[in-house]
Design a protein around this motif. Structure first.
Motif, PDB file in Angstrom:
ATOM      1  N   ALA A 157     -29.822  59.744 -24.154  1.00  0.00           N
ATOM      2  CA  ALA A 157     -30.549  58.830 -23.144  1.00  0.00           C
ATOM      3  C   ALA A 157     -31.919  58.785 -23.168  1.00  0.00           C
ATOM      4  O   ALA A 157     -32.490  57.808 -22.929  1.00  0.00           O
ATOM      5  N   GLN A 158     -32.272  59.902 -23.057  1.00  0.00           N
ATOM      6  CA  GLN A 158     -33.865  60.041 -22.901  1.00  0.00           C
ATOM      7  C   GLN A 158     -34.403  59.483 -24.178  1.00  0.00           C
ATOM      8  O   GLN A 158     -35.699  58.770 -24.092  1.00  0.00           O
ATOM      9  N   ARG A 191     -33.334  41.206 -42.422  1.00  0.00           N
ATOM     10  CA  ARG A 191     -33.292  41.775 -40.801  1.00  0.00           C
ATOM     11  C   ARG A 191     -34.786  42.254 -40.553  1.00  0.00           C
ATOM     12  O   ARG A 191     -35.180  43.074 -41.214  1.00  0.00           O
ATOM     13  N   VAL A 192     -35.101  41.853 -39.567  1.00  0.00           N
ATOM     14  CA  VAL A 192     -36.622  42.457 -39.211  1.00  0.00           C
ATOM     15  C   VAL A 192     -36.453  43.765 -38.245  1.00  0.00           C
ATOM     16  O   VAL A 192     -37.005  44.655 -38.713  1.00  0.00           O
ATOM     17  N   ASP A 193     -35.617  43.587 -37.314  1.00  0.00           N
ATOM     18  CA  ASP A 193     -35.467  44.958 -36.444  1.00  0.00           C
ATOM     19  C   ASP A 193     -33.996  44.958 -36.241  1.00  0.00           C
ATOM     20  O   ASP A 193     -33.249  44.019 -35.930  1.00  0.00           O
ATOM     21  N   GLU A 194     -33.319  46.117 -36.280  1.00  0.00           N
ATOM     22  CA  GLU A 194     -32.038  46.476 -35.835  1.00  0.00           C
ATOM     23  C   GLU A 194     -31.997  46.730 -34.607  1.00  0.00           C
ATOM     24  O   GLU A 194     -32.468  47.786 -34.150  1.00  0.00           O
ATOM     25  N   HIS A 195     -31.438  45.973 -33.604  1.00  0.00           N
ATOM     26  CA  HIS A 195     -31.101  46.312 -32.189  1.00  0.00           C
ATOM     27  C   HIS A 195     -29.754  46.746 -31.879  1.00  0.00           C
ATOM     28  O   HIS A 195     -28.883  46.194 -32.564  1.00  0.00           O
ATOM     29  N   TYR A 196     -29.775  47.864 -31.186  1.00  0.00           N
ATOM     30  CA  TYR A 196     -28.628  48.336 -30.982  1.00  0.00           C
ATOM     31  C   TYR A 196     -28.027  47.551 -29.604  1.00  0.00           C
ATOM     32  O   TYR A 196     -28.657  47.538 -28.634  1.00  0.00           O
ATOM     33  N   SER A 197     -26.720  47.224 -29.464  1.00  0.00           N
ATOM     34  CA  SER A 197     -26.248  46.699 -28.129  1.00  0.00           C
ATOM     35  C   SER A 197     -25.978  47.731 -27.494  1.00  0.00           C
ATOM     36  O   SER A 197     -25.969  49.063 -27.767  1.00  0.00           O
ATOM     37  N   GLU A 199     -20.417  61.936 -28.592  1.00  0.00           N
ATOM     38  CA  GLU A 199     -21.147  63.164 -28.610  1.00  0.00           C
ATOM     39  C   GLU A 199     -20.397  63.966 -27.461  1.00  0.00           C
ATOM     40  O   GLU A 199     -20.234  65.069 -27.894  1.00  0.00           O
ATOM     41  N   LEU A 200     -20.001  63.455 -26.380  1.00  0.00           N
ATOM     42  CA  LEU A 200     -19.168  64.154 -25.353  1.00  0.00           C
ATOM     43  C   LEU A 200     -17.824  64.684 -25.880  1.00  0.00           C
ATOM     44  O   LEU A 200     -17.710  65.890 -25.867  1.00  0.00           O
ATOM     45  N   LEU A 224     -24.418  52.060 -27.928  1.00  0.00           N
ATOM     46  CA  LEU A 224     -25.182  53.196 -27.591  1.00  0.00           C
ATOM     47  C   LEU A 224     -24.292  53.824 -26.378  1.00  0.00           C
ATOM     48  O   LEU A 224     -24.273  55.174 -26.558  1.00  0.00           O
ATOM     49  N   ALA A 225     -23.396  53.285 -25.843  1.00  0.00           N
ATOM     50  CA  ALA A 225     -22.234  53.727 -25.155  1.00  0.00           C
ATOM     51  C   ALA A 225     -21.193  54.617 -25.834  1.00  0.00           C
ATOM     52  O   ALA A 225     -20.976  55.742 -25.535  1.00  0.00           O
TER      53      ALA A 225
END
Length: 110
Positions: free
Chosen positions: A91-92, A29-35, A46-47, A39-40
């Motif tokens: 989010a930031q 895997r070159v880069d792990e991208h989060y869907s 966290e909440l 993220l949601a």
């Protein structure tokens, strides 16, 4: 015992096996991208963690002091505020990463 034709067939079979193994080998895997869903879920967790910790602390203090659920209400509100603050910080962080990636692709394209 073994004739040259059999040796040649064995070499061909080994070459086919090696080719099949290389074709099915996992690609790095070159880069792990989060869907967006990941993220949601991170933000929801966290909440909920902030609310749960606030509830636990408030309930524990109420049981310890024998008070009405005043500490529970107070700490649930504080937990909600902490959870929202953590969510906004995440989010930031995600937004900064996206902007950096976009700037990098624009620089490569220019």
């Amino acid at each position: 015992m073994t004739d040259p034709d059999q040796k040649q067939r064995m070499a061909q079979l080994e070459a086919k096996i090696d080719a099949a193994k290389q074709a099915q080998a996992p690609k790095p895997r070159v880069d792990e991208h989060y869907s967006q869903a990941q993220l949601a879920w991170r933000m929801v967790i966290e909440l909920v963690a902030g609310l749960g910790i606030g509830f636990g602390i408030g309930y524990g203090l109420d049981v310890l002091f024998g008070t009405l659920p005043i500490f529970m209400v107070l700490f649930v509100m504080l937990g909600l505020a902490a959870g929202v603050k953590t969510m906004l910080r995440s989010a930031q962080e995600i937004q900064k990463k996206k902007l950096a990636e976009e700037a990098e692709t624009r620089d490569e394209g220019a």
